[in-house]
Design an enzyme around this catalytic site. Structure first.
Site, mmCIF file in Angstrom:
data_model
loop_
_atom_site.group_PDB
_atom_site.id
_atom_site.type_symbol
_atom_site.label_atom_id
_atom_site.label_comp_id
_atom_site.label_asym_id
_atom_site.label_seq_id
_atom_site.Cartn_x
_atom_site.Cartn_y
_atom_site.Cartn_z
ATOM 1 N N LYS A 118 35.062 37.885 31.937
ATOM 2 C CA LYS A 118 34.269 37.385 30.540
ATOM 3 C C LYS A 118 35.953 37.213 30.117
ATOM 4 O O LYS A 118 36.102 37.914 29.173
ATOM 5 C CB LYS A 118 34.255 38.696 29.533
ATOM 6 C CG LYS A 118 32.745 38.764 29.791
ATOM 7 C CD LYS A 118 31.467 39.076 29.099
ATOM 8 C CE LYS A 118 30.441 39.852 29.568
ATOM 9 N NZ LYS A 118 30.451 40.418 31.110
ATOM 10 N N ARG A 119 37.190 36.681 30.421
ATOM 11 C CA ARG A 119 37.717 35.920 29.986
ATOM 12 C C ARG A 119 38.938 35.072 28.715
ATOM 13 O O ARG A 119 37.353 34.251 28.048
ATOM 14 C CB ARG A 119 38.637 35.423 30.678
ATOM 15 C CG ARG A 119 39.376 35.806 32.201
ATOM 16 C CD ARG A 119 40.010 37.593 32.133
ATOM 17 N NE ARG A 119 40.260 38.276 33.224
ATOM 18 C CZ ARG A 119 39.760 39.008 33.771
ATOM 19 N NH1 ARG A 119 39.070 39.806 32.999
ATOM 20 N NH2 ARG A 119 40.524 39.915 35.024
#
Length: 308
Positions: free
Chosen positions: A105-106
């Site tokens: 989840k960057r």
């Protein structure tokens, strides 16, 4: 890589992904005790317990499933030893020919986003040589910063034939605080879905894009709308089982070809032995309990798709 994922889904007849999201309280005492005996009650001991726990589940399920999704935060909490356990898990799953979705989840921009993409999906240049860092097959990305945050990932994906799953409508209860806001007459998640389809059109596999979407199982009606907005987008569907989603809720996420979605279950599988339904396996049979839970999940989803 999207083509491999689809081939493995068709081969296993299992459009599911096992979320390898370990917590210490999921891990049976005999595994913890053995790890602590060797490394002490330390970060290294916790990481060893996690690795052995994961290995047991993978060994028991890899022939039934196409993919796994390790959630990096569950490893990061144990510092560097935890990250080593994450990498060992990724590598072991790839040895078993599983597709690995790195749930990272960057969401950043410019050189920072490019560095994340290189570290997880690409290769870093060191002198005259290149090395893969974590080397997952897919990664999850938060699109809140727009194209500036996503394009560096897409660029690396094109180089490496890898893919993304971009957050569109998440399964958590408060997701609507932002994602459901009406913008120019439509909820924000629909605008994000359109953008995902646009990004995906620039990196297509044989029948689906390498650029997928994350849409929670807890919002089936929204999934129905998003399926139409993103017809060539593979949808990763979290929220099955422990968060309330079930097979009957999921049919709208799939296309008529029976493809287009892959459903995640994490603690519902990896901690199955803690559920009443699988309690007879006991702690020592935790991996066998996970295998039974995988079989039940496959049956639930297959039945729902056959009866839609």
């Amino acid at each position: 890589m999207i083509n491999k994922l689809i081939t493995k889904i068709q081969k296993t007849n299992a459009p599911i992904v096992v979320g390898l999201d370990p917590m210490l309280n999921y891990i049976p005492k005999h595994i913890q005790e053995k790890a602590f005996a060797e490394y002490g009650e330390t970060l290294e001991g916790a990481a060893e317990a996690i690795w052995q726990y994961n290995k047991g589940i993978v060994d028991a399920t890899y022939d039934l499933i196409p993919a796994v999704k390790p959630q990096i935060a569950m490893y990061e909490q144990f510092g560097i030893p935890g990250m080593i356990a994450y990498k060992k898990t990724v590598d072991y799953c790839k040895e078993k020919d599983l597709v690995v979705i790195g749930d990272i989840k960057r969401g950043d921009i410019g050189s920072t986003s490019a560095a994340y993409a290189t570290g997880h999906l690409g290769k870093v240049q060191i002198g005259s040589k290149k090395y893969a860092g974590f080397d997952e097959d897919f990664a999850t990305v938060n699109p809140y910063l727009g194209t500036d945050g996503v394009k560096p990932f897409v660029d690396v994906c094109k180089e490496e034939n890898k893919g993304l799953f971009i957050l569109v409508k998440t399964s958590n209860p408060s997701s609507g605080e932002f994602q459901d806001r009406i913008i120019d007459g439509r909820p924000l998640y629909e605008w994000v879905g359109e953008k995902v389809a646009e990004w995906g059109a620039d990196h297509m596999g044989n029948s689906y894009s390498y650029i997928g979407a994350v849409v929670g199982a807890t919002y089936p009606e929204m999934g129905k709308v998003l399926r139409k907005i993103m017809p060539k987008t593979f949808i990763l569907v979290p929220g099955y089982g422990a968060q309330g989603g079930k097979g009957a809720d999921l049919v709208h996420f799939f296309n008529e070809d029976g493809l287009g979605a892959i459903v995640n279950s994490s603690r519902g599988i990896i901690a199955a032995y803690k559920q009443e339904k699988y309690a007879s396996f006991g702690e020592n049979g935790y991996a066998d309990a996970s295998r039974a839970a995988v079989k039940d999940m496959i049956e639930d989803i297959s039945s729902a798709l056959n009866n839609r």
